[in-house]
Design an enzyme around this catalytic site. Structure first.
Site, mmCIF file in Angstrom:
data_model
loop_
_atom_site.group_PDB
_atom_site.id
_atom_site.type_symbol
_atom_site.label_atom_id
_atom_site.label_comp_id
_atom_site.label_asym_id
_atom_site.label_seq_id
_atom_site.Cartn_x
_atom_site.Cartn_y
_atom_site.Cartn_z
ATOM 1 N N HIS A 124 0.731 -0.065 11.554
ATOM 2 C CA HIS A 124 -0.495 0.302 10.458
ATOM 3 C C HIS A 124 0.022 -0.543 9.678
ATOM 4 C CE1 HIS A 124 -3.122 2.918 8.270
ATOM 5 N NE2 HIS A 124 -2.377 2.425 7.481
ATOM 6 N N GLU A 125 1.194 -0.029 8.687
ATOM 7 C CA GLU A 125 1.462 -1.097 8.143
ATOM 8 C C GLU A 125 1.556 -2.074 8.616
ATOM 9 O OE1 GLU A 125 1.683 0.987 5.300
ATOM 10 O OE2 GLU A 125 1.931 2.176 6.206
ATOM 11 N N GLU A 132 2.545 -1.031 2.235
ATOM 12 C CA GLU A 132 2.977 -2.283 3.235
ATOM 13 C C GLU A 132 3.001 -3.272 1.944
ATOM 14 O OE1 GLU A 132 -0.520 0.358 2.433
ATOM 15 O OE2 GLU A 132 -1.592 -0.973 1.799
HETATM 16 N N1 B3K Z 1 -0.831 2.596 1.178
HETATM 17 C C1 B3K Z 1 0.171 3.523 1.576
HETATM 18 C C2 B3K Z 1 -0.506 4.583 0.519
HETATM 19 C C3 B3K Z 1 0.329 5.081 -0.313
HETATM 20 C C4 B3K Z 1 -0.037 6.001 -1.485
HETATM 21 C C5 B3K Z 1 0.757 6.320 -2.568
HETATM 22 N N2 B3K Z 1 0.367 7.522 -2.957
HETATM 23 C C6 B3K Z 1 0.449 3.785 2.890
HETATM 24 C C7 B3K Z 1 -0.253 3.476 3.819
HETATM 25 O O1 B3K Z 1 -1.692 3.832 4.156
HETATM 26 O O2 B3K Z 1 -0.333 2.499 4.810
HETATM 27 ZN ZN ZN Z 2 -3.078 2.597 5.253
#
Ligand code: B3K
Ligand code: ZN
Length: 872
Positions: free
Chosen positions: A299-300, A266
């Site tokens: 989600h993102e 994101e």
């Molecule tokens: N926030 C990212 C996760 C990235 C993890 C890297 N080790 C994806 C998500 O949950 O939207």
């Molecule tokens: Zn996330």
């Protein structure tokens, strides 16, 4: 490697108000120059401490200066990958020049190459592999980024925020400067450069601002992003309507890359996606994958508020953004399609995977107290259980109360890095409630078990439910406190109708019980007849439930419970009971019985024309191999497999005519759409097909081959192929080859072929898997391909769980191979082995032996943590 603890948190000693970065991109050496506007943190207790910046073994320092004074060797040091400067002014500009080699970055963390492009992944601690920095989420800064590259090869150069300048350097290269006006932690930084195609669109926000939307892919994929774009616009609208959240920048970009450790990221204004979570076309993408694209895009996007505008103080708080954002994307999908179907899918996933994690050596609370490697904590517990905890708050406060709480949370903490406590506090303050007992869900690991007994007093017309709660011990948490658990309950009469009752002085037909003690009795009054309890409706809490339902009661709930979710739940319980009986027979060497009550339930179900076909398809789905494993005292994979196969054949034979009819009457004649209605029909049709073929009918076999050859969409084509391969029809080899031939230029479809081929149960299973890994279309550097083959191996019961231990040894070999190359992926591959204590003794020994063999190696922190905790 040693652990770090939440209790040791202290505020940063320095802050970085502004971050100016210049990347001189090149295929062999990339030079990164940073100008950091640093000052001492007035809130820090240490006003004389040295400046300590995080770095990595892959970052080469060229030079460092303070306020343009180049520091000589003796005025700084590099210790354990950290850059330490002892004497600094209170406020200064730190200039740092470093060299990195993105082309040699196999960990896919920091700046790396994927196909012909440059891209980044910085969460959680990837930014320190780009340059020296205070790489922690509570250091938030305003970023300005200049990218310099050869425009003929990298015509597209992107970073966060808005493009503010573009021109030529003296050497004739192109530079582009981006400025992000919102301060953010380094984990949200992103950079992309490549020869990319773009799809443009716009979205007008609720206040009337036009936002430019862009999705970038490599040229050959640009025809597959329309659905993602549509999902993005619907997500933006949904967040305005449901949460009052408007997008803040003038531009929102998404880029698809082929090599990515996770699903997507994101980064502020510049999301980077694994192409498997972005690309979709009817011919190449199944319905399931369409729904995943929609959910991940949402989600993102939702992270822009729950994660970016309000971020985490430290990584122990990860569930603050992930649990909340998963809850938000789940609700978005439920609103877009069917809420019951979505809930069943999510719960089924949780109960299969998260419950297993919560019962194993890696069990941790949704706010862990310690970790060795944060990458290991992007877990089902943080994400899925985290979402359940937010959902329970929603259940306790109601839709309106929850919205008041989220409004206050966003308003109060906009631009801050905060904690899970801050989130709950906002919920409490906005509603005037006390959630202090509830907060134990954040600190206590393990899945609570509710044991329920009941009593009906005909004379008094009262019905009482006694509920006991118990949470089993987990690593470092031998004893547990009572939790506050919302349990939604209804009563169903023998005539299959909702029974009303009075509770707390009110007549109602459904109530949320507040279970908050070790044992409690709840009394329902004015209950006209002896009821069947419909417990934990909608899965109102992430717990295991024990109530001794009879088969008759389960059949009754399966067809008569007004709560759709619990109809599914009853069918699962019934199937679990029958499978467990079959597993016992198999283990005792008995002939497996043909007796099944499930058939009665299925028959009623298939005849009921009022039901959503998607719901029927879900109920027809037998509890998976993985779910039966989770429930088992000792996991016996062969016995579970045999029981499931047997039950499917028995049901297929008993209801052959019904399945044929359902198959034939659920054909979709319109052009493909990923709509709820069409997806539902296809899922029911293909579920029925599986049983029909299982019955052994020649007509069914002809039908499935016909469907394969005739399909105009991947859902039907792949469902047919899986069925053909699973039942080893005579066409299996031919069609599996044909499938590869047809799709060899579509990487994502090739992955499906790899997975199906790896999962195919054959005599020489392991040879087959080794051959797949030598195939020209396989590439061990690509996480999607690796997951396809290793995922397929995991489903291949005979091969993976071979009693000689060869399946486990092969997996261990891959883990050792990837340990240094890509530690995050290597660590994830360990998951099946972490369950060794749950296996039957013969298999447990073999698994443990492989863990011990891995432990001999020079391990990355990632693999070390999982392996050592599994052996502890
Ligand atoms: N926030 C990212 C996760 C990235 C993890 C890297 N080790 C994806 C998500 O949950 O939207
Ligand atoms: Zn996330």
């Amino acid at each position: 490697p040693s652990a770090i603890y939440l209790k040791d948190y202290t505020v940063p000693n320095f802050l970085i108000d502004k971050t100016e970065l210049t990347f001189d991109l090149d295929e062999t050496q990339t030079i990164v120059t940073s100008r950091l506007h640093v000052r001492r943190n007035p809130d820090s207790l240490e006003q004389t401490s040295p400046l300590v910046l995080d770095g990595g073994e892959d970052v080469k320092l060229i030079g460092v200066a303070i306020d343009d004074y180049a520091l000589p060797q003796e005025e700084f040091a590099i210790k354990d990958d950290k850059l330490v400067i002892t004497a600094t002014p209170n406020e200064f500009v730190l200039t740092c020049e470093t060299m990195i080699e993105p082309q040699n970055n196999t960990k896919l963390e920091g700046l790396y190459r994927s196909s012909s492009m440059f891209c980044t992944q910085c969460e959680a601690e990837g930014f320190r592999h780009i340059t020296y920095y205070l790489d922690r989420p509570d250091v938030m800064s305003i970023f300005t980024t200049t990218i310099i590259a050869d425009e003929s090869r990298y015509p597209v150069m992107l970073s966060n925020g808005n493009e503010i300048e573009r021109g030529k350097t003296d050497e004739g290269k192109t530079f582009v400067t981006w400025h992000d006006p919102f301060k953010k932690p380094a984990y949200l930084f992103a950079l992309v450069a490549g020869n990319l195609e773009v799809l443009n669109d716009t979205f007008t926000t609720m206040s009337g601002r036009d936002v430019k939307l862009q999705i970038f892919t490599e040229k050959h994929n640009i025809d597959k992003v329309d659905f993602a774009m549509d999902s993005l616009k619907r997500s933006m609208k949904w967040d305005e309507e449901v949460y009052g959240r408007e997008y803040d920048l003038d531009i929102f970009m998404i880029v698809a890359v082929d090599d990515f450790n996770m699903g997507a990221m994101e980064n502020k204004g510049l999301n980077i996606f694994n192409s498997s979570c972005l690309l979709a076309s009817p011919e190449t993408t199944t319905d399931d994958a369409y729904l995943r694209v929609e959910a991940v895009v949402a989600h993102e996007y939702f992270h822009n508020w729950s994660g970016n505008r309000v971020t985490c103080r430290d990584w122990f708080q990860l569930s603050l953004k992930e649990g909340f954002t998963v809850f938000r994307d789940q609700c978005f999908s439920a609103d877009t399609h069917s809420d019951v179907v979505k809930r069943v899918e999510d719960v089924s996933f949780l109960k299969t995977t998260q419950f297993a994690e919560d019962a194993g050596p890696m069990a941790h609370p949704i706010r862990p107290a310690s970790f060795i490697e944060i990458s290991n904590f992007y877990t089902l517990t943080i994400y899925e259980k985290g979402a359940e905890v937010v959902r329970m708050i929603h259940t306790l406060l109601g839709e309106e109360g929850f919205r008041k709480g989220s409004d206050l949370y966003f308003e109060r903490h906009d631009g801050q890095a905060v904690t899970c406590d801050d989130f709950v506090q906002a919920m409490e303050d906005a509603n005037g409630v006390d959630l202090s007992q509830f907060k134990r869900w954040y600190s206590q690991a393990g899945t609570p078990r509710l044991t329920v007994s009941d009593h009906y007093d005909e004379q008094a017309q009262t019905y009482s439910l006694t509920i006991r709660q118990e949470t089993p011990p987990t690593p470092n948490q031998p004893t547990k406190l009572a939790l506050h658990i919302p349990v939604k309950v209804g009563l169903v009469s023998n005539a299959n109708e909702a029974l009303s009752f009075s509770f707390a002085g009110q007549t109602q037909d459904e109530v949320v019980l507040h279970v908050n003690d070790v044992e409690q009795t709840f009394v329902f009054e004015h209950v006209a007849s002896k009821p069947v309890p419909s417990l934990l409706r909608g899965f109102s809490a992430p717990v295991k439930l024990d109530y001794d339902y009879s088969t008759e009661q389960l059949l009754q709930l399966m067809s008569g419970d007004p709560d759709g979710f619990n109809r599914w739940s009853a069918s699962q319980q019934l199937a679990v009971n029958e499978l467990n009986a079959l597993i016992k027979q198999y283990q005792n060497g008995q002939t497996l019985t043909e007796q099944t009550h499930l058939v009665e339930g299925f028959k009623a179900l298939l005849a009921d024309k009022t039901l959503d076909p998607a719901m029927v398809a879900l109920i027809l789905g037998l509890p998976s191999q993985a779910y039966m494993s989770e429930l088992a005292e000792k996991i016996d994979p062969q016995a579970i497999k045999a029981a499931r196969e047997h039950l499917r054949v028995v049901a297929g034979k008993a209801l052959q005519a019904e399945f044929k009819h359902v198959y034939e009457s659920n054909t979709v004649s319109e052009a493909y759409q990923a709509s709820a209605e069409q997806i539902a029909k296809r899922s029911l049709k293909n579920a029925a097909l599986m049983y029909w073929v299982a019955s052994g009918s020649d007509e069914a076999k002809a039908a499935v081959v016909h469907q394969y050859r005739d399909a105009d969409n991947m859902t039907d084509q792949y469902a047919a192929l899986s069925c053909i391969v699973h039942f080893e029809l005579s066409e299996a080899d031919e069609l599996l080859n044909a499938f590869f031939e047809q799709w060899q230029h579509e990487a994502l479809v090739v992955n499906k072929w790899l997975m199906l081929s790896a999962a195919r149960e054959q005599e020489n299973g392991l040879e087959q898997i080794k051959a797949l890994m030598q195939h020209p279309n396989f590439d061990i550097k690509n996480p999607n391909k690796l997951r396809a083959v290793i995922g397929g191996l995991g489903q291949n019961v005979d091969t993976f769980h071979n009693l000689d231990g060869s399946g486990y040894a092969f997996l261990a070999d891959q883990i050792i191979l990837l340990n240094k190359r890509n530690p995050q992926i290597a660590s994830r591959l360990c998951t099946p082995l972490t369950r060794w204590q749950r296996m039957v003794p013969a298999l447990a020994e073999k698994m443990k032996g492989e863990l011990e063999r891995i432990a001999q190696e020079d391990l990355s922190k990632d693999v070390y943590e999982v392996v050592s905790k599994s052996l502890a």
